[in-house]
Enzyme design. Sequence first.
Site, short mmCIF file in Angstrom:
data_model
loop_
_atom_site.label_atom_id
_atom_site.label_comp_id
_atom_site.label_asym_id
_atom_site.label_seq_id
_atom_site.Cartn_x
_atom_site.Cartn_y
_atom_site.Cartn_z
CD GLU A 3 -2.44 -1.69 2.56
OE1 GLU A 3 -2.78 -0.25 3.59
OE2 GLU A 3 -3.02 -2.36 2.89
CG ASP A 6 4.66 13.13 5.10
OD1 ASP A 6 4.37 12.47 5.97
OD2 ASP A 6 5.58 13.04 4.18
CE1 TYR A 33 -7.66 9.47 -0.63
CE2 TYR A 33 -6.63 10.50 0.22
CZ TYR A 33 -7.17 10.38 -0.46
OH TYR A 33 -7.59 11.70 -1.38
CE LYS A 83 8.55 5.99 7.22
NZ LYS A 83 10.09 7.03 8.07
CB CYS A 97 16.27 47.33 -10.68
SG CYS A 97 15.50 45.91 -11.34
CB CYS A 100 16.59 49.01 -15.37
SG CYS A 100 15.32 49.59 -14.09
CB CYS A 148 12.43 47.40 -9.98
SG CYS A 148 12.75 48.47 -11.22
S1 IVH Z 1 -0.86 0.32 8.71
C1 IVH Z 1 0.23 -1.06 13.10
N1 IVH Z 1 -1.31 1.51 6.09
O1 IVH Z 1 2.64 5.07 8.90
C2 IVH Z 1 0.30 -0.60 12.41
N2 IVH Z 1 0.15 2.52 8.13
O2 IVH Z 1 4.79 4.18 10.80
C3 IVH Z 1 -0.51 -0.51 11.21
N3 IVH Z 1 0.83 5.24 8.05
O3 IVH Z 1 1.61 5.98 12.50
C4 IVH Z 1 -0.35 0.83 10.21
N4 IVH Z 1 -0.05 4.87 5.19
O4 IVH Z 1 -0.48 6.80 10.09
C5 IVH Z 1 -0.24 1.65 7.98
N5 IVH Z 1 -0.71 2.63 4.45
C6 IVH Z 1 -0.95 2.74 5.77
C7 IVH Z 1 -0.14 3.43 5.66
C8 IVH Z 1 -0.23 3.60 7.30
C9 IVH Z 1 0.58 5.52 6.88
C10 IVH Z 1 0.88 5.91 9.25
C11 IVH Z 1 0.17 5.55 9.70
C12 IVH Z 1 0.89 5.39 11.52
C13 IVH Z 1 2.31 5.34 10.25
C14 IVH Z 1 3.08 3.99 11.29
#
Ligand code: IVH
Length: 679
Positions: free
Chosen positions: A115, A119, A227, A318, A412, A415, A430
């Site tokens: 997934e 952020d 989401y 990451k 400026c 000019c 300017c």
């Molecule tokens: S699942 C048991 N899925 O990442 C934890 N987390 O470092 C299960 N985050 O604070 C988390 N996208 O807010 C999951 N597709 C995703 C995510 C996601 C972002 C964030 C989440 C959490 C942080 C964990």
Amino acid sequence: MTQNSTVVAQMRQLIQMLAKHNHAYYVMDQPTIEDSEYDQLFHQLKALEEQYPDLLQADTPTNKVGGRPLSKFDNVTHVVPMLSLGNVFNQEDLFAFARRAEERLPNQQIEYDVELKFDGLAISLWYENGILVRGVTRGDGETGEDITQNVKTIRNLPKVLTSESGQIPELLEVRGEVLMPKAGFEKLNAENEAKGEKTFANPRNAAAGSLRQLDPNIAASRPLAFYAYGIAQCQPHHNQTTMSASLQWLTQFGFAVGERQFVCQSIQDVQKAYEQINQERPNLSVEIDGMVIKVNDLKQQQQLGFLSREPRWATAYKFPAVAALTAVENIDWQVGRTGTLTPVARLNPVAVGGVTVSNVTLHNIGEIHRLDVRIGDTVSVYRSGDVIPKVEKVWPEFRPVDAVEVHLPEQCPVCSSPVVMPEGEALARCSGGLYCAAQRIEAIRHFVSRKAMDIEGLGDRWAESLLHLDLLKDVADIYHLHEHREKLLTIEKMGEKSVQNLIDSIENSKKTTLASFIYALGIRGVGETTARMLANTFQTLDALREADLDALKKTPDVGDITAEWIIDFFRASHNLEVVDRLIAAGIHWDAPIAPTRQPLNGESWVITGTLSQMGRDEATQMLQALGARVSGSVSSKTKCLVAGEKAGSKLEKAEKLGVQVLTEQAFLDLMKEYGVYSA
Ligand code: IVH
């Protein structure tokens, strides 16, 4: 049907339509209607709700949270703790994560759900019998803050669960992330910048700042989206057996999930998916900082369990850092079309989020001071997806001894005209006006516009090409274009006929009025009305050129600041040179009506209601010819109000303030007396 049920049916229909369009916009990323049409539906619903507040539907998207600003958020303990994820940063670590899972699940085939790692900010949403009852921040994972009021303002989040196929659970706790999609973030920042308000460094900060507002109306005005990425509790159980299927199950209730998701049969495929998304990242509608890799089978997830605060069945993968350190090699000042000076840091080129960044705007001198950035400094540069790069911070510990402080230039860079920075303004400018090459195109467009010299076609159609051919260094060159027929013919789509039309309309523009000419010069603060007042007051261009500050300030419609700008303009020798060349080219005008023949000189008049014998424009022109200023609103300074048929609030106000009121007939009689009207 009773009236109430008709209203409810209308409300339900609007809510459904809005939900459908929200889904298309946020989930499918394929808007099905224009924003303005959406707004129309939205306002229709809002109007119904205002008329029938008792019939307000719980799932309305109108953000009618009804709450007052809170003084603080309440704390809520999570029933199921919100844990965090371990991280991997490269293929080797990823494969090690998979090996650890395989060792704990001997002889089992493992499928991975891949997934987007959003952020934004993690939240938990509680639905009881399908109604959203609570929204809570992650907090420290054990205890978060109750942000229900703000959460209810998020447009793409279902406030009531409805489903055509499935049963509505008695209890459902959905976990997911609140974000500000990139487009909304850029729009919000652009709007804030235009209003002179604070801008956000990145979508994450913007989302966090919006959710933490105690006044839900502020959150409501921000383009937030939710989401879903998990289900913490569901009673009765949803009966899905995999992670990917359970997210799909959520979408039937209207939850948005990530715009990309993969089910991979091997960890090698996970690596490929990761690389693909890293490439596609700039095209995504939301900001992500990596991928989340989850064992797809829910039973296997249970078997794997947790190690301290992190699941063994999931990890974050990451992306390489989106912030990078680099050195500021120089700071240049760019001059914009309207003369504003913007500092730009020239960087030692650095890769940030897959793109090489070598320039970054510092916005204004205030930002330079805020960051305390100097030439030679090491800075971190932040880039979020396809959003413009920004300097995040300066690292003073790396500052070389010879770092150079940056000051606003006095001249400026284009000019060499003096740079001015009016008190209380953030932007330096300017003062070169017509003379400054950077400001030329705008100056030319203004000069030829209808209410200025009225040269048809030049501004919209030809200005840029003429500049490229170096035929227009300043506006005075317009009157020498006829000497360059051959060159003009080289412009794309410019035939003999267009050339002739252009030259003719330039020739025709030479006969003008002093007011139009003053307006055309584009002096800061001098709009059409001010230009007319200046023409009426000073009568000749020479008198205006020589006017001192006091005389200017006494002119109707000229404020103290504008008076200074006029002085600045006529003090700059290069402006005078352009003006002289214009006059030498043959621009001329009839003497304005002398002040003795301007019995209403300096008076402020207002026209309201419908006039039966002429249009407002005509009435305005007559008043202006007599020296009056025609304004749109009544104040204690208003000399006289002309009230036509159906005059409304302006008439009331004039009566209250004791302003003289003339009927249309009395007005016409007066105009006849002054000799500007005959009928
Ligand atoms: S699942 C048991 N899925 O990442 C934890 N987390 O470092 C299960 N985050 O604070 C988390 N996208 O807010 C999951 N597709 C995703 C995510 C996601 C972002 C964030 C989440 C959490 C942080 C964990």
